[in-house]
Write a protein that holds these residues in place. Structure first.
Motif, PDB file in Angstrom:
ATOM      1  N   GLN A   1       0.820  -1.212   0.000  1.00  0.00           N
ATOM      2  CA  GLN A   1       0.000   0.000   0.000  1.00  0.00           C
ATOM      3  C   GLN A   1       0.858   1.268   0.000  1.00  0.00           C
ATOM      4  O   GLN A   1       0.510   2.268  -0.628  1.00  0.00           O
ATOM      5  CB  GLN A   1      -0.929  -0.013   1.210  1.00  0.00           C
ATOM      6  N   VAL A   2       1.996   1.222   0.692  1.00  0.00           N
ATOM      7  CA  VAL A   2       2.906   2.372   0.673  1.00  0.00           C
ATOM      8  C   VAL A   2       3.500   2.540  -0.722  1.00  0.00           C
ATOM      9  O   VAL A   2       3.647   3.664  -1.216  1.00  0.00           O
ATOM     10  CB  VAL A   2       4.005   2.224   1.748  1.00  0.00           C
ATOM     11  N   ARG A   3       3.827   1.439  -1.392  1.00  0.00           N
ATOM     12  CA  ARG A   3       4.313   1.526  -2.783  1.00  0.00           C
ATOM     13  C   ARG A   3       3.252   2.184  -3.666  1.00  0.00           C
ATOM     14  O   ARG A   3       3.572   3.052  -4.502  1.00  0.00           O
ATOM     15  CB  ARG A   3       4.665   0.123  -3.293  1.00  0.00           C
ATOM     16  N   ASP A   4       1.993   1.784  -3.508  1.00  0.00           N
ATOM     17  CA  ASP A   4       0.910   2.434  -4.254  1.00  0.00           C
ATOM     18  C   ASP A   4       0.948   3.950  -4.063  1.00  0.00           C
ATOM     19  O   ASP A   4       0.838   4.724  -5.012  1.00  0.00           O
ATOM     20  CB  ASP A   4      -0.456   1.922  -3.761  1.00  0.00           C
ATOM     21  N   ALA A   5       1.078   4.353  -2.802  1.00  0.00           N
ATOM     22  CA  ALA A   5       1.037   5.775  -2.456  1.00  0.00           C
ATOM     23  C   ALA A   5       2.228   6.534  -3.023  1.00  0.00           C
ATOM     24  O   ALA A   5       2.077   7.622  -3.592  1.00  0.00           O
ATOM     25  CB  ALA A   5       0.984   5.928  -0.936  1.00  0.00           C
ATOM     26  N   VAL A   6       3.422   5.971  -2.885  1.00  0.00           N
ATOM     27  CA  VAL A   6       4.624   6.651  -3.364  1.00  0.00           C
ATOM     28  C   VAL A   6       4.615   6.766  -4.887  1.00  0.00           C
ATOM     29  O   VAL A   6       4.973   7.813  -5.445  1.00  0.00           O
ATOM     30  CB  VAL A   6       5.884   5.916  -2.860  1.00  0.00           C
TER      31      VAL A   6
END
Length: 511
Positions: free
Chosen positions: A389-394
């Motif tokens: 989910q953090v990869r999605d955001a970044v």
């Protein structure tokens, strides 16, 4: 008494509990105490807290940490507050009691209210004024729901007896004996009612949501003195309250992300990925929101944020609801048994999905299980879901701003897990620096309070107190990284609302 002989007490009121920390002028934590509060789920997708329990826990934690530190309240230079954001409270100012439980930021009961406003074409107005999406995550629709459904709300409103606020303003009001109704710019900017350009409550939005302007708190800079304590059950002395700031922004400040393009991720119950964008708001869209990072002496710094609703809470769910492990030490042993997820993904859409999908109707699922799948694979899938989910955001932030992140500064409880941090660096193909400071949100509010009361004289003085943390470098081959990430995107696609899917063109990735 000389300022160097005094201390700052921070109240860190989070989604799961309340911490109290005592810090000296060298930035050393002398004592800490914590109290958990109940999580209430009265219906599927609904989440509530008891504001009275929260305030009582604030007092318990503060008194306990004071005792542990062996410090007299007369030696307090200030009390700071950092808090879970967007959680909404309405109370009767004549009795001091809430008229309904606090509706927590995770709660999705107002999804239909937001959908109706969106269908009526109001989202562009909300986004232009506030930098936010029209989403149940934010406070305005929660206040509207309470005013509509709480017993006697309409009569109390007509009698002018109600006040509305987020957790910070509830605590300030209680701590000052009901004399100060105030919030700071960071919390105000998360309500869907605050105009981030004019820096005022927006009358048109207040009318649209049905939340009268008169209920809302005065808005102050984070480093202002909000008032003085007036609760004999807490301290006999009056102590200034300063350094009031939402938890994610406090962590950004504590990480000293003071320049545009610097970003951090706070791994808590949910995860906030926040980037400093300077003294002008960025044009947010595609699942990102604009917020006020902080205001110091009236000068505003803005941030771009991606919101992840469920991250650390997924680990808690696997532990408490599925019973797959009892302790984090046991969890580590299971992770060592399964160094690969073997195609198993957990999509933690327990209360919908945030950025970049923004689907409040999505629901959680475990995807890709085979007969070989065991406890270890599900535990790993839960942990890895945080990093995905953090990869999605970044990815979305880089796309929207044109800025490629060179490093992600990490904090929050789940950042203690080395396996997660390494996997995060691998997925991002960027270094991840895990802060050595475990309570960054509290420290951010402490630094601001210290500036506000003259405990520290400058940002340079504060910078001298900070330390660099452990750095995780990307090790995973590019082909493997993209293969695993593609599996995650496929898993997410399987749980998105059918109406959202049909709006995606063939061959287009879902954002």
């Amino acid at each position: 008494m000389a300022e160097m002989d005094k201390f700052i007490l921070s109240i860190d009121q989070s989604t799961s509990g309340t911490k109290a920390l005592f810090v000296d002028r060298h930035g050393h934590v002398l004592a800490r105490s914590s109290e958990e509060h109940k999580q209430m789920y009265p219906s599927p997708g609904w989440v509530e807290h008891d504001p009275v329990e929260i305030y009582n826990n604030v007092k318990k934690a503060a008194r306990s940490s004071l005792k542990l530190a062996g410090i007299d309240a007369s030696k307090l230079a200030a009390i700071s507050i950092t808090n879970q954001r967007e959680t909404a409270v309405i109370w009767d100012k004549t009795t001091g009691m809430p008229i309904y439980n606090a509706i927590v930021w995770q709660c999705q009961r107002t999804a239909d209210i937001c959908a109706e406003l969106m269908a009526a074409g109001h989202e562009p107005l909300v986004q232009a004024a506030t930098g936010l999406r029209l989403d149940p995550y934010f406070s305005a629709a929660k206040w509207a729901w309470i005013l509509e459904h709480a017993a006697d709300a309409k009569q109390l409103l007509a009698e002018g007896k109600l006040l509305a606020g987020t957790i910070d303003s509830w605590l300030v009001w209680k701590l000052t004996g009901g004399s100060i109704h105030a919030t700071d710019y960071t919390n105000a900017s998360r309500t869907s009612l605050f105009n981030i350009h004019s820096l005022t409550w927006d009358e048109e939005l207040c009318r649209m949501f049905g939340v009268p302007h008169e209920l809302l708190p005065v808005v102050k800079s984070s480093d202002e003195v909000f008032g003085y304590t007036d609760d004999p059950e807490l301290f006999p002395e009056k102590v200034p309250i300063s350094g009031v700031i939402g938890d994610s922004q406090a962590a950004l400040f504590s990480q000293l992300c003071l320049e545009p393009g610097m970003a951090k991720a706070t791994y808590g119950t949910g995860t906030s990925v926040l980037m400093n964008v300077g003294d002008k708001p960025a044009n947010s869209g595609n699942g990102l929101v604009t917020a006020i990072a902080w205001t110091i002496s009236g000068k505003v710094t803005y941030a771009l944020e991606a919101i992840i609703r469920t991250s650390g809470d997924s680990i808690k769910w696997v532990r408490d609801k599925l019973g797959l492990f009892d302790s984090f030490e046991e969890m580590e042993r299971y992770l060592e048994k399964a160094p690969d997820n073997e195609g198993v993904y957990l999509v933690p859409a327990f209360v919908g999905l945030g950025a970049p999908y923004w689907d409040p109707y999505a629901r959680a699922a475990i995807i890709g299980m085979t007969r070989r799948t065991g406890k270890a694979h599900i535990i790993r899938a839960a942990l890895e879901s945080i990093a995905y989910q953090v990869r999605d955001a970044v990815d979305l932030m880089e796309e929207e701003t044109g800025i490629r992140l060179k490093v992600l500064l990490a904090d929050g409880g789940a950042s203690d897990n080395a396996i997660l941090m390494q996997f995060q660096a691998d997925l991002l193909d960027n270094p991840v620096v895990k802060s050595d400071v475990s309570e960054l949100s509290a420290m951010g509010s402490i630094y601001l309070a210290g500036l506000g009361v003259g405990y520290w004289k400058s940002l340079k003085e504060i910078a001298a107190l900070t330390k660099s943390g452990k750095c995780y470098e990307a090790l995973m081959p590019a082909e493997e990284r993209e293969r695993q990430y593609a599996g995650w995107k496929k898993a997410v696609n399987s749980v998105l609302n059918v109406n959202q899917k049909t709006n995606v063109k063939k061959g287009e990735s879902i954002r």
